[in-house]
Design a protein around this motif. Sequence first.
Motif: not given
Length: 785
Positions: A32-42
Amino acid sequence: MVHPGGLLTPREKPVPLKSISVTLSICEFVAGVSATLNYKNEEEVPLEAFFIFPMDEDSAVYSFEAMVDGKKIKAELQDKMTAHTNYENAIIRGHQAFLLEEDMCSRDVFCCNVGNLLPGSQAELTLKYVQELPLEADGALRYVLPAILNPRYQLSGCSEDSCLNMKTPVVSLEDLPYTISMVATISSQHGIDRIQSNCSLSPIEYLGDNKTSAQVSLADGHKFDRDVEFLIYYRAVHTPSVVVEMGESTTKSDGVLGDPAAMVTFYPNIPEAQPSIACGEFIFLMDCSGSMQSPISKQSKSQLRIDVAKETLILLLKSLPLGCYFNIYEFGSTYEAFFPNSVKYAQSTVEEALRRVKLMRANLRGTEILTALQHIYKQPSVPGHPLQVFVFTDGEVTDTFTVVREVKSHRLRHRCFSFGIGEGVSTSLVKGIARASRGTSEFITGKERMQAKALRALKRSLQPVVDDVSLSWDLPDGLSAKMLSPEQTVLFRGQRLILYAQLTGTMPPAEATGEVCLKYTLQGESLENKVTFSLQPKLDANLTIHRLAAKSFLQTKDMGLRETAAGDKKDVLKVSMECGVISSHTAFIAVNKDLNKPIQGPLAPRDVPRPMLMYAAPVMQSLSPPRCGTGRRTHLGLGHRKEKKCTSLSEARLEKPKSRACAKKTNVETHGPVVEDNRLVELISLQKADGSWDLNEGLALVLGMKLEDIQAALPDKDANSSSWATVLAVLWLHDNAKDMACEWELLERKAVAWIHIHAGSVRHELVKAAVAFMKSSADPAIFGP
């Protein structure tokens, strides 16, 4: 090709992907996999970004959500066309929207739109999936987190809707602007023997009296530079089992999720049997596209993909049985067969084939595998010889659904055994054509030896046909089982079999048990395997078994948005929507309608470059960007490659070489003697089609002796010199390449059979003299009584 993370401004100032975090939970042989990508609009303008990322074809994606500035937005699974329309409308109205879908042409690539990301806004995108883990020959469970996404060739006449056709600029390799972390929890009731990886790990922490669980994470500083692989060794991996999972009480009673689901795991106890008289027609389809000129991995001294494939093909040719038929095709943008039709296996045809194999080059540009397969299927069958197709490719094809459909349409007349070479292979292509034709698939990365896996497939292709496969259930009154997996028609010796069923009716008391029996017939003998199991369902909030059952069903029925038959499409949509597992006909859509005011002004699209690889990139067909969804798309990805902090997975396996029957490696440091690849390949090349060796300078060179000394040691001057040479060659294999016996087992079998026929009454004398002459430690019994 890998796409580096981060958005680019018009001034090429990056807006980085801040981090990627992955949580992995492996219980027995399910991940079981949980993948999180964190982005910020600068930037100072709202953005619409698009990213693509690879995923194993067996992954069942069942959840997608976005956290934007602290607000969670849960996505809904909808019909794909409806989801696209809703996304477009949301963007036009100034709402934030997120769209996740399978690529139009391949189920192992996912695409995600991030629409109307405000200046200064932060977005966390989380997707969850489950998958079965494949079982390696040495008993290891293998988990791969894909990072490498190679460019994929557009098949002639196929649609260009794939997001993989997007053009991106190329930049030199630089440090990534984001970090990656991965934490894994692994558990098994049987106990964990060891865990290995191709990447640096933190110290492994084992828990429980019998090491029934373990926690491990990637070491600090890891830069997602290649596929992350884990090998997990349990203390007992071949134990049949049945796990019953509780259904979801809030679901409609006539659906799959409302009832308990059972996952049945068998390791069929199929006895070794003599090959059938009908040897078969063997077609070897060899990828000679430009990308095959790349190394099989980025590790130092890594062989080129084409060279590994050529060595393997030579071994397979020498291992074929007498009486069979064969042909070889090389393909790229064009294809060419070695012979107009399949030819009978004989010394002359094998010599001609070997001559042409040695001339093979990876110079045929693209990967036009479809036309080569179509030509093979048009050829007349050889009566009494079942067709077996072996495909060697780095899998860089865009429209895999079209190829899989072509293979599936001929599934009754052949089996396909496929081999994916190197990282970034399309798992959708390699696994799909094997599954559609009732064959098997293998993947070769790092410094793994393709030869061992190819010979295992050849042995399976030579197995007698298993007939009358059936599954029967013995359940309490009022309870019945409905199969969710496709009907099983092919069983291979040593292979794991996983089946799914829906249990309908009244569940009995907790102490009740059931029994499931796998029955089959082999060469007229009836065989069966039984498992008794508890009928007390286990609670799993993620409904893992139900999701995997749905994925098993979808893989059989779902042939892509344009390729699926009308009747199957209805079933695909029903199961996909009900079980929440994405398919080619559905997509996840999330819309944030709670903004204080709609976003004004045009969105700024962003292109993302791909890195320039250390080795030459293949020549690719020039393609125009597709209009898929909004058409305003830019690339983000999960991977960028560097040379740091990773070691070979095969080198990691060498920590305990005694655990592998076929673990001998070459050109790497081991704990025992290493046989040089070129000597083994040369010895194999010298073997004749009938299994014998001639006594000549070539054989003497391999044996490391003078030809006159070998001739002088012949105990009976009237004996056949080829018999003497063949006995010496077999002994050399046992003395110098014993740990690779799984690779030369079939050609040795031919050699011993030839000796029995041609050595006659002097066989025992030859063997005794050869053992003394070679100072061999081999048991003379290898030549039979």
